[in-house]
Write an enzyme that holds these catalytic residues in place. Structure first.
Site: not given
Ligand code: DOR
Length: 398
Positions: A58, A92, A178, A215, A256, A283, A298
């Site tokens: 990730h 994203n 997610h 996550h 997040n 992440d 993040g």
């Protein structure tokens, strides 16, 4: 590439062994004592630990479109510096990874740079719109596609998620969840995660799709995943270094899912010990200072993951270094279908040399990533990545 590494303290998920390892044409071909070979590069690893390189399930490299935060080159260098030779990238970007064109762009750029292996996820819904999954048809015959996800956003409509899982099942793709029910994001981020975790586990049970929970951060979600695994669901999950190392008592850094309570951290550690947790996903989410000030969630994490996980899990919580290797190499490689993750003949010669005794102070100014957004700046940890080797080639050295 050919390489001989001598006198290494080798550790992977299964074994610990002191000796030499020979990589020929990028593949591990011999492991033993006193291996000698003329005419190739030799590294003397005396006093250091050699592990399979790390694989990240990730990460966000922001390429295309958000390259002021990170790009393929800086992300790859950051990965190599962190001991990683393989990453699974979230979609994203800008444009979002919903088309062949964008996905091919990422793949080609990763190959051009040639430092690490990259799996690019495709969005579950077209442009994260939450409504259509028609775009996935274009990937039906895509042999390289491993996972689909709307990471960063999540899929709110349960029937769409179910259709996506059915499609993923047919194509043997992983659905990466997610888990965040947006209708609860402003009310209660715990409920937001737990509701979606339970929903997605249920849908995976019904559809028999391969589900990977990203996550995971709460006690309830860990428990739900444990139950689903016991029932035989095809589910795996990752936890992040920051959800292992931080609690709300010491950090309110915006990320997040958010930093959780001590009880949640304890549940994650228990989940690691009993096999509920499969792997570490960083992440890695680079942002500029301005974007952080505006509220972007993040943190970067790919360069600090090993030191943090080694210190928190092995040093503080009695988890074996072999188990850490399972979490950071073996299981992620297995999940993503990469021929890496263990020190075994026939596997890619992707290795990382670490100094377990070295105490380091995390310094964001030294990051290879463009992102300096970390709450770990100035913190002390044990374990330093000394060299990263991919296919017998040095891709990072201290
Ligand atoms: O904190 C986060 N940042 N969580 C996510 O899910 C997305 C990520 C990002 O892209 O910045």
């Amino acid at each position: 590439m050919n390489l001989l590494i001598k006198n290494a303290n080798m550790i992977d998920a299964y074994e610990s062994f002191c000796g030499d390892i020979l990589i020929i044409d990028g593949i591990i071909t011999e492991i033993g004592k006193e291996i000698n070979k003329e005419g190739i590069d030799i590294i003397d690893a005396k006093g250091l630990t050699l592990m399979p390189s790390f694989i990240d399930t990730h990460a966000h490299f922001r390429d295309p479109g958000l390259t002021y935060k990170e790009d393929m080159e800086s992300g790859s260098r950051a990965a190599a510096k962190g001991g990683y030779t393989g990453v699974c990238l979230m979609g994203n970007t800008n444009p979002i990874c919903s088309t062949k064109e964008v996905v091919e762009y990422v793949r080609n750029k990763a190959k051009e740079i040639g430092l690490i292996d990259v799996h690019q996820c495709v969005s579950i819904t077209e442009n994260f719109g939450g409504k259509s999954i028609e775009h996935l048809n274009a990937f039906d015959d895509d042999k390289e596609l491993v996972a689909i996800t709307d990471d960063g956003v999540g899929v709110m409509d349960s029937s769409i998620m179910m259709k996506a899982m059915e499609k993923a099942k047919k194509n043997n793709w992983i659905v990466m969840s997610h888990a965040e029910d947006k209708t609860f994001s402003k009310i209660d981020m715990r409920i937001a995660e737990d509701l979606m975790t339970i929903r997605d586990l249920y849908l995976a049970k019904v559809t028999k799709a391969r589900l990977h929970m990203a996550h995971v951060s709460t006690i309830e979600s860990i428990e739900a995943i444990r139950r689903a695994k016991k029932e035989g669901s095809n589910v795996t999950c990752e936890v992040t270094p920051h959800h292992i190392a931080l609690t709300t008592e010491e950090s309110n850094y915006r990320v997040n899912p958010p930093i959780r309570e001590k009880e949640d951290v304890n549940a994650i550690i228990e989940g690691i010990k009993d096999g509920t947790v499969d792997c570490i996903g960083t992440d890695h989410a680079p942002h500029t200072e301005e974007d952080k000030a505006k509220g972007s969630p993040g943190m970067v994490g790919i360069e600090t993951a090993f030191s943090i996980c080694y210190t928190e899990l092995v040093k503080k919580n009695g988890i074996s270094i072999n188990k850490l290797s399972e979490l950071m190499s073996r299981n992620p490689a297995k999940i993503l279908g990469m021929n890496k993750g263990s020190i075994t003949i026939g596997k890619d010669g992707d290795l990382v040399l670490v100094d377990l005794n070295k105490e380091i102070v995390i310094d964001k100014e030294k990051f290879a990533s463009k992102g300096k957004n970390t709450p770990f700046h100035g913190r002390k940890y044990f374990g330093e990545v000394i060299m990263t080797i991919k296919g017998g080639k040095l891709i990072y050295s201290i």
